[in-house]
Design a protein around this motif. Structure first.
Motif, PDB file in Angstrom:
ATOM      1  N   ASP A 259     -41.273 -61.280  -9.658  1.00 26.88           N
ATOM      2  CA  ASP A 259     -41.346 -62.099  -9.451  1.00 26.88           C
ATOM      3  C   ASP A 259     -39.667 -62.265  -9.305  1.00 26.88           C
ATOM      4  N   ARG A 260     -39.422 -61.868  -7.845  1.00 29.69           N
ATOM      5  CA  ARG A 260     -37.870 -62.344  -7.094  1.00 29.69           C
ATOM      6  C   ARG A 260     -37.870 -63.227  -6.140  1.00 29.69           C
ATOM      7  N   PRO A 261     -37.119 -64.767  -6.133  1.00 33.37           N
ATOM      8  CA  PRO A 261     -37.629 -65.810  -4.964  1.00 33.37           C
ATOM      9  C   PRO A 261     -36.683 -65.145  -4.125  1.00 33.37           C
ATOM     10  N   GLU A 262     -36.806 -66.278  -2.710  1.00 27.97           N
ATOM     11  CA  GLU A 262     -35.862 -65.965  -1.609  1.00 27.97           C
ATOM     12  C   GLU A 262     -34.673 -66.336  -2.045  1.00 27.97           C
TER      13      GLU A 262
ATOM     14  N   VAL B  42     -17.248 -59.032   1.432  1.00 31.50           N
ATOM     15  CA  VAL B  42     -17.829 -58.103   2.585  1.00 31.50           C
ATOM     16  C   VAL B  42     -18.895 -57.898   0.633  1.00 31.50           C
ATOM     17  N   VAL B  43     -20.350 -57.795   0.528  1.00 33.41           N
ATOM     18  CA  VAL B  43     -21.778 -57.439  -0.333  1.00 33.41           C
ATOM     19  C   VAL B  43     -22.193 -57.562   0.181  1.00 33.41           C
ATOM     20  N   ASP B  44     -22.545 -56.033   0.772  1.00 27.84           N
ATOM     21  CA  ASP B  44     -23.406 -54.661   1.697  1.00 27.84           C
ATOM     22  C   ASP B  44     -24.635 -53.768   0.576  1.00 27.84           C
ATOM     23  N   LEU B  45     -25.330 -54.735   0.600  1.00 29.43           N
ATOM     24  CA  LEU B  45     -26.385 -54.623  -1.144  1.00 29.43           C
ATOM     25  C   LEU B  45     -27.061 -52.960  -0.051  1.00 29.43           C
TER      26      LEU B  45
ATOM     27  N   HIS C 121     -29.053 -60.835  -6.406  1.00 27.43           N
ATOM     28  CA  HIS C 121     -29.461 -61.435  -7.535  1.00 27.43           C
ATOM     29  C   HIS C 121     -28.603 -60.554  -7.630  1.00 27.43           C
ATOM     30  N   VAL C 122     -28.354 -61.255  -9.339  1.00 22.50           N
ATOM     31  CA  VAL C 122     -27.549 -60.055 -10.930  1.00 22.50           C
ATOM     32  C   VAL C 122     -28.005 -58.885 -10.837  1.00 22.50           C
ATOM     33  N   GLY C 123     -28.919 -58.073 -10.490  1.00 20.99           N
ATOM     34  CA  GLY C 123     -28.970 -57.022 -11.002  1.00 20.99           C
ATOM     35  C   GLY C 123     -29.155 -56.076  -9.832  1.00 20.99           C
TER      36      GLY C 123
ATOM     37  N   SER D 222     -29.741 -66.288 -14.733  1.00 22.74           N
ATOM     38  CA  SER D 222     -30.303 -66.605 -13.459  1.00 22.74           C
ATOM     39  C   SER D 222     -30.969 -68.157 -13.547  1.00 22.74           C
ATOM     40  N   ASP D 223     -29.791 -67.874 -12.034  1.00 22.30           N
ATOM     41  CA  ASP D 223     -30.072 -69.605 -11.400  1.00 22.30           C
ATOM     42  C   ASP D 223     -31.224 -70.835 -10.854  1.00 22.30           C
ATOM     43  N   PHE D 224     -32.625 -69.837 -11.337  1.00 24.33           N
ATOM     44  CA  PHE D 224     -33.527 -70.835 -11.130  1.00 24.33           C
ATOM     45  C   PHE D 224     -34.298 -71.390 -12.560  1.00 24.33           C
TER      46      PHE D 224
END
Length: 176
Positions: free
Chosen positions: A95-98, A159-162, A105-107, A29-31
């Motif tokens: 509990d996912r930060p904006e 391109v990262v298209d979730l 998010h890695v997941g 996590s980067d947080f």
């Protein structure tokens, strides 16, 4: 180890630190607040399917090592800390930060198919995100045993298209 869908991994306990029960955590996590602010986290032990709640008492970042050192409630000595080696530290998925534009998010990235942007040929599937100088997408190559490491920078991964569940890359010659 499979993390239940209602949780997300924030790090892995890799070793004991000292003799007072502190543990070293390799973050996914980067947080920083996930490792520094006291509160409830969840611990998933190897060979277990359900995590257990645990209180994070305090923590800090260890410069130069890329690790966090944390104190968990009920872990008072080195033996207790060593017993946690290999456990995953989790938070609830809610509990996912904006995130800012261009952050992910890695997941959300793991499991996405990766395509060559020019030809739309399937390269493989994201199996992990490695944290180095630049983040790296570890991609399980389609039809091969080896993995490919792709620098996760906009020039190579434009391109990262979730929503469409896909990643497109423009690799430099020799990367793949």
């Amino acid at each position: 180890m499979t993390v239940p869908p209602e949780f997300m991994e924030i790090g892995k306990i890799v070793a004991a630190q000292g003799i007072r029960g502190e543990v070293r955590i390799y973050p996914s996590s980067d947080f920083p607040e996930r490792f520094e602010e006291p509160g409830t986290r969840w611990l998933l032990r190897p060979n277990q399917t359900q995590p257990e709640p645990i209180e994070l008492l305090k923590g800090y970042y260890q410069e130069g090592k890329g690790l966090y050192i944390v104190q968990l409630a009920g872990v008072g000595d080195r033996n207790a800390a060593e017993a946690l080696r290999g456990c995953l530290l989790l938070v609830e998925s809610s509990d996912r930060p904006e995130l800012e534009e261009g952050e992910f998010h890695v997941g959300d990235l793991i499991g996405l198919p990766v395509y060559l942007q020019a030809t739309q040929d399937l390269v493989g599937t994201v199996s992990n995100v490695l944290f180095a100088g630049n983040d790296l997408l570890e991609v399980q190559a389609e039809g091969r045993k080896e993995t490919i490491l792709i620098p996760f920078v906009e020039a190579i991964v434009p391109v990262v298209d979730l929503e469409a569940k896909r990643i497109e890359i423009t690799p430099p010659p020799g990367l793949i």
